[in-house]
Scaffold this active site. Structure first.
Site, short mmCIF file in Angstrom:
data_model
loop_
_atom_site.label_atom_id
_atom_site.label_comp_id
_atom_site.label_asym_id
_atom_site.label_seq_id
_atom_site.Cartn_x
_atom_site.Cartn_y
_atom_site.Cartn_z
N THR A 18 0.83 -1.21 0.00
CA THR A 18 0.00 0.00 0.00
C THR A 18 0.85 1.25 0.00
O THR A 18 0.47 2.27 -0.56
CB THR A 18 -0.93 0.00 1.23
OG1 THR A 18 -1.83 -1.11 1.13
CG2 THR A 18 -1.74 1.28 1.31
N THR A 99 1.14 -4.33 4.47
CA THR A 99 0.84 -4.66 5.86
C THR A 99 0.29 -6.08 6.04
O THR A 99 0.43 -6.67 7.11
CB THR A 99 -0.19 -3.67 6.45
OG1 THR A 99 -1.40 -3.73 5.68
CG2 THR A 99 0.36 -2.25 6.45
#
Length: 326
Positions: A18, A99
């Protein structure tokens, strides 16, 4: 910046995630595509890094959404980390990562490399095109940790918190501070480029010494990695999935038990059958906090405090090391 030559280096390795994501609209923090911005561009967008007393080098190792992390990327990443760690002028390494599987990559790198220098994984919960992206500050914090004298081992840095590789776990789906170190607590905090340390830097657990065998997992080809799957205990659990996996040739099973690793009797019977048939079985807990406390006479080995996903990595490495020794 002065004309003085910087004698030490910080290496920043990009893997996507991300932190390198983009969306069509700046306010969209959900409908983005991960792994779009190169690591060179991410570094160039942070002029504050140029004032570092260290020379910065960047390298794109992979460009993936971390939900799609695979053994090939792990092998390539471990190779590059090992390469840079061996350079005397390299002070530390920063890895940008998604993540979703960051905790697994962190554990893997700590287990196979047990680095004497800092290897810092960092990330973002918002894409690079967000109105207020969190990636830039996380990168700055990660460089501060990698630059810290005496730092060692694999850690993760997110939202100003430093987590050790053995303890870090993603616990929230969207908050910027998405990680926890469970019962152990964080290693420390990054406070305006300074570190406030609460615990010692991570090192290989004595119980996992055989797993921290250099080059075992680094040299393995994708098809050589042992197949280890995760099953879960829950109300009404039975043994059908376990028997199907055993029949399909699985080499290891981690079961995420309820409570203190407790198992539905039907699931336990199937796991014991699989173990008797040569499948390695490890018992973890699906609880976020706490660990499985073993007792005398347990038929299934416990995960030694590891979460189910990390217990899976540990079991793969153990099985892989036995194959390499054979």
């Amino acid at each position: 910046m002065s004309g003085k030559i910087k004698s030490k280096k910080i290496v920043i390795l990009g893997t996507g995630g991300t932190i390198a994501g983009t969306a069509a609209q700046a306010g969209d923090n959900l409908g983005y595509t991960a792994a779009q911005v190169g690591i060179g561009q991410l570094v160039a967008a942070l002029p504050a890094l140029a004032s570092s007393r260290f020379e910065l080098l960047s390298e794109q190792v992979a460009q993936v959404d971390s939900k799609d992390m695979d053994f090939g990327v792990w092998r390539a990443l471990a190779q590059r980390v090992a390469h840079w760690l061996a350079q005397d002028q390299v002070q530390g390494i920063v890895i940008t990562h998604g993540t979703d599987t960051l905790e697994e990559t962190a554990f893997f790198l700590q287990a196979v490399l047990d680095p004497a220098k800092p290897v810092v994984l960092t990330c973002a919960m918002r894409p690079a095109t967000a109105l207020a992206p969190d990636g830039p500050q996380n990168m700055l914090d990660a460089v501060a940790v990698a630059s810290h004298a005496g730092a060692r081992g694999v850690v993760a840095v997110c939202a100003g918190v430093i987590h050790g590789a053995f303890d870090v776990q993603k616990v929230h789906t969207y908050r910027l501070d998405a990680f926890s170190s469970r019962d152990a607590g964080p290693l420390g905090y990054v406070e305006e480029d300074r570190l406030c340390l609460l615990r010692n830097w991570p090192s290989a657990h004595a119980g996992y010494g055989p797993l921290a065998i250099k080059n075992i997992a680094i040299e393995a080809q994708d098809q050589s990695w042992p197949r280890v799957e995760i099953v879960m205990n829950y109300a009404g659990a039975d043994g059908r999935a376990v028997r199907a996996l055993a029949a399909d040739g699985v080499q290891g099973l981690v079961v995420a038990g309820t409570g203190n690793g407790t198992l539905h009797h039907a699931l336990e019977v199937a796991l014991l059958e699989a173990q008797a048939g040569g499948v390695r079985v490890v018992r973890a807990t699906r609880c976020l906090e706490g660990r499985v406390l073993p007792k005398a006479g347990d038929a299934l080995a416990d995960s030694q405090g590891l979460s189910p996903v990390k217990a899976r990595v540990a079991l793969m490495l153990e099985l892989l090391s036995k194959v390499a020794k054979a």
